[in-house]
Design a protein around this motif. Structure first.
Motif, mmCIF file in Angstrom:
data_model
loop_
_atom_site.group_PDB
_atom_site.id
_atom_site.type_symbol
_atom_site.label_atom_id
_atom_site.label_comp_id
_atom_site.label_asym_id
_atom_site.label_seq_id
_atom_site.Cartn_x
_atom_site.Cartn_y
_atom_site.Cartn_z
ATOM 1 N N ILE A 69 0.821 -1.087 0.103
ATOM 2 C CA ILE A 69 -0.042 -0.151 0.010
ATOM 3 C C ILE A 69 0.855 1.291 -0.073
ATOM 4 O O ILE A 69 0.207 2.294 0.069
ATOM 5 C CB ILE A 69 -0.960 0.113 1.214
ATOM 6 N N ALA A 70 2.049 1.019 0.224
ATOM 7 C CA ALA A 70 3.256 2.429 -0.161
ATOM 8 C C ALA A 70 2.800 3.041 -1.291
ATOM 9 O O ALA A 70 2.627 2.428 -2.331
ATOM 10 C CB ALA A 70 4.464 1.850 0.225
ATOM 11 N N PRO A 71 2.785 4.395 -1.391
ATOM 12 C CA PRO A 71 2.246 5.282 -2.516
ATOM 13 C C PRO A 71 3.539 5.413 -3.468
ATOM 14 O O PRO A 71 4.738 5.306 -3.248
ATOM 15 C CB PRO A 71 2.039 6.417 -1.995
ATOM 16 N N GLY A 72 3.391 5.676 -4.705
ATOM 17 C CA GLY A 72 4.260 5.962 -5.798
ATOM 18 C C GLY A 72 3.616 6.745 -6.576
ATOM 19 O O GLY A 72 2.391 6.678 -6.959
ATOM 20 N N PHE A 73 4.277 7.946 -7.405
ATOM 21 C CA PHE A 73 3.723 8.702 -8.105
ATOM 22 C C PHE A 73 4.776 9.377 -9.030
ATOM 23 O O PHE A 73 6.040 9.246 -8.647
ATOM 24 C CB PHE A 73 2.958 9.955 -7.724
ATOM 25 N N ARG A 74 4.506 9.821 -10.198
ATOM 26 C CA ARG A 74 5.435 10.605 -10.978
ATOM 27 C C ARG A 74 4.510 12.126 -11.275
ATOM 28 O O ARG A 74 3.478 12.049 -11.548
ATOM 29 C CB ARG A 74 5.849 9.963 -12.309
ATOM 30 N N VAL A 75 5.559 12.977 -11.444
ATOM 31 C CA VAL A 75 4.887 14.429 -11.515
ATOM 32 C C VAL A 75 5.963 15.282 -12.219
ATOM 33 O O VAL A 75 7.219 15.017 -12.319
ATOM 34 C CB VAL A 75 4.526 15.136 -10.224
ATOM 35 N N TRP A 76 5.466 15.969 -13.405
ATOM 36 C CA TRP A 76 6.513 16.868 -14.237
ATOM 37 C C TRP A 76 6.733 18.301 -13.339
ATOM 38 O O TRP A 76 5.821 18.623 -12.924
ATOM 39 C CB TRP A 76 5.686 17.325 -15.703
ATOM 40 N N ILE A 77 7.843 18.593 -13.241
ATOM 41 C CA ILE A 77 8.418 19.626 -12.582
ATOM 42 C C ILE A 77 9.420 20.447 -13.556
ATOM 43 O O ILE A 77 10.370 19.886 -13.875
ATOM 44 C CB ILE A 77 8.968 19.481 -11.150
ATOM 45 N N GLU A 78 9.058 21.693 -14.134
ATOM 46 C CA GLU A 78 9.842 22.350 -14.808
ATOM 47 C C GLU A 78 10.505 21.643 -15.803
ATOM 48 O O GLU A 78 11.956 21.644 -15.932
ATOM 49 C CB GLU A 78 10.925 23.181 -13.787
ATOM 50 N N GLY A 79 9.703 21.047 -16.673
ATOM 51 C CA GLY A 79 10.220 20.235 -17.873
ATOM 52 C C GLY A 79 10.761 18.884 -17.554
ATOM 53 O O GLY A 79 11.398 18.397 -18.404
ATOM 54 N N GLY A 80 11.099 18.210 -16.225
ATOM 55 C CA GLY A 80 11.508 17.299 -15.925
ATOM 56 C C GLY A 80 10.567 16.393 -15.278
ATOM 57 O O GLY A 80 9.582 16.995 -14.764
ATOM 58 N N LEU B 169 9.719 13.744 -11.839
ATOM 59 C CA LEU B 169 10.138 13.480 -10.770
ATOM 60 C C LEU B 169 9.346 12.052 -10.356
ATOM 61 O O LEU B 169 8.017 12.117 -10.531
ATOM 62 C CB LEU B 169 10.043 14.289 -9.555
ATOM 63 N N ALA B 170 9.955 11.037 -10.039
ATOM 64 C CA ALA B 170 9.415 9.621 -9.653
ATOM 65 C C ALA B 170 9.719 9.431 -8.323
ATOM 66 O O ALA B 170 10.562 9.551 -7.997
ATOM 67 C CB ALA B 170 9.747 8.481 -10.477
ATOM 68 N N ALA B 171 8.388 9.295 -7.565
ATOM 69 C CA ALA B 171 8.758 9.045 -6.060
ATOM 70 C C ALA B 171 8.311 7.402 -5.862
ATOM 71 O O ALA B 171 6.873 6.990 -6.345
ATOM 72 C CB ALA B 171 7.688 9.761 -5.196
ATOM 73 N N LEU B 172 9.117 6.442 -5.384
ATOM 74 C CA LEU B 172 8.764 5.071 -5.315
ATOM 75 C C LEU B 172 8.692 4.741 -3.968
ATOM 76 O O LEU B 172 9.252 5.481 -3.059
ATOM 77 C CB LEU B 172 9.872 4.312 -6.072
ATOM 78 N N PRO B 173 8.108 3.610 -3.556
ATOM 79 C CA PRO B 173 8.049 3.133 -2.259
ATOM 80 C C PRO B 173 9.400 2.876 -1.536
ATOM 81 O O PRO B 173 10.266 2.448 -2.237
ATOM 82 C CB PRO B 173 7.288 1.974 -2.376
ATOM 83 N N GLY B 174 9.372 2.845 0.060
ATOM 84 C CA GLY B 174 10.617 2.602 0.491
ATOM 85 C C GLY B 174 11.001 1.005 0.542
ATOM 86 O O GLY B 174 11.923 0.458 0.454
ATOM 87 N N PRO B 175 9.807 0.127 0.790
ATOM 88 C CA PRO B 175 10.024 -1.294 1.141
ATOM 89 C C PRO B 175 10.666 -1.778 -0.188
ATOM 90 O O PRO B 175 9.997 -1.644 -1.133
ATOM 91 C CB PRO B 175 8.597 -2.025 1.261
ATOM 92 N N PRO B 176 11.541 -2.586 -0.216
ATOM 93 C CA PRO B 176 12.253 -3.056 -1.360
ATOM 94 C C PRO B 176 11.577 -3.769 -2.294
ATOM 95 O O PRO B 176 11.617 -3.682 -3.666
ATOM 96 C CB PRO B 176 13.569 -4.065 -0.864
ATOM 97 N N LEU B 177 10.674 -4.881 -1.919
ATOM 98 C CA LEU B 177 9.893 -5.447 -2.848
ATOM 99 C C LEU B 177 8.910 -4.579 -3.563
ATOM 100 O O LEU B 177 8.667 -4.772 -4.872
ATOM 101 C CB LEU B 177 9.181 -6.498 -2.155
ATOM 102 N N GLU B 178 8.304 -3.662 -2.810
ATOM 103 C CA GLU B 178 7.444 -2.923 -3.583
ATOM 104 C C GLU B 178 7.967 -1.850 -4.489
ATOM 105 O O GLU B 178 7.294 -1.553 -5.538
ATOM 106 C CB GLU B 178 6.511 -1.944 -2.398
ATOM 107 N N MET B 179 9.136 -1.368 -3.922
ATOM 108 C CA MET B 179 9.793 -0.529 -4.947
ATOM 109 C C MET B 179 10.156 -1.215 -6.413
ATOM 110 O O MET B 179 10.236 -0.352 -7.401
ATOM 111 C CB MET B 179 11.168 0.222 -4.032
#
Length: 244
Positions: A25-36, A38-48
């Protein structure tokens, strides 16, 4: 009422694209910032790892094309010691080889990674595909997956593909096989039930293991493990049973 910490986990930046998490259930998302991006992935290794390999990397390839000069592939093997693996790969692991082959070991599973470099994406992919085909042929006996380090997931996916139902019976391991299998998303379609027959009496009463078999060979023996598997098959009606 939902705790405030869970509310924070369900909150994402405006405009973010939420990436599905198939392993937790750990969250993950991607978002466009100033032309680049950014991807945020979960901390638990299997989920990441699952989110990276199943969602983010395919999305990057679809979005950015295949112009990159580096291509990679991973292979997961079991039943093979790291030293024996090194002997069999020979010059594939030499320094400076292209594609470059590396290996890591964790809980009885080897992860071999090929990294191919080329002037452009197609050239790197061609090098990778050629070596990957040779790798699959050489290690066919031990290769169980190319995307997940969990043998349980490979077993579950193969069983589901063939319509094979599963049941488990454990003793000293305390239900570990069942736990590993039920960590796999979608396993409920084929996994029926399991037993933890820790005492000799429970082996006899729940799985029909003959008491004289235990007396003759001992509880921790191939003969009793086989009888446990057979008893689980009779009781559950599953096509495949696993016992320890």
């Amino acid at each position: 009422r939902m705790p405030e910490s869970n509310v924070r986990q369900a909150t994402f930046p405006a405009g973010a694209q939420v990436m599905p998490n198939t392993c937790g259930i750990a969250p993950g998302f991607r978002v466009w910032i100033e032309g680049g991006m950014l991807a945020a992935l979960p901390g638990p290794p299997l989920e990441m790892q699952a989110m990276l390999e199943d969602e983010l990397v395919p999305w990057l390839r679809r979005t950015c094309g295949t112009v990159a000069a580096v291509e990679t592939a991973s292979f997961y093997l079991s039943g093979l010691a790291e030293s024996a693996f090194a002997d069999q790969v020979g010059p594939w692991m030499d320094r400076g080889v292209n594609p470059l082959l590396g290996v890591t070991s964790h809980v009885g599973v080897l992860r071999a990674t090929l990294i191919a470099r080329g002037a452009h994406g197609e050239a790197a992919r061609a090098l990778l595909d050629e070596r990957a085909a040779a790798f699959r042929e050489r290690f066919a006996e031990h290769l169980f997956s190319e995307r997940d380090a969990r043998p349980a997931r490979a077993i579950a996916e193969l069983a589901a593909e063939r319509g094979v139902t599963l049941a488990t019976a454990g003793s000293c391991t305390g239900g570990l096989i069942a736990r590993l299998l039920t960590d796999v998303p979608g396993i409920s379609a084929i996994y029926r039930e399991g037993w933890v027959t820790y005492s000799n009496e429970s082996k006899v009463a729940r799985l029909g293991v003959p008491a004289e078999l235990i007396e003759r060979h001992g509880a921790v023996s191939p003969e009793v493990a086989g009888a446990m598997a057979a008893g689980a098959a009779r009781a559950s009606g599953a096509r495949l049973t696993l016992s320890t």
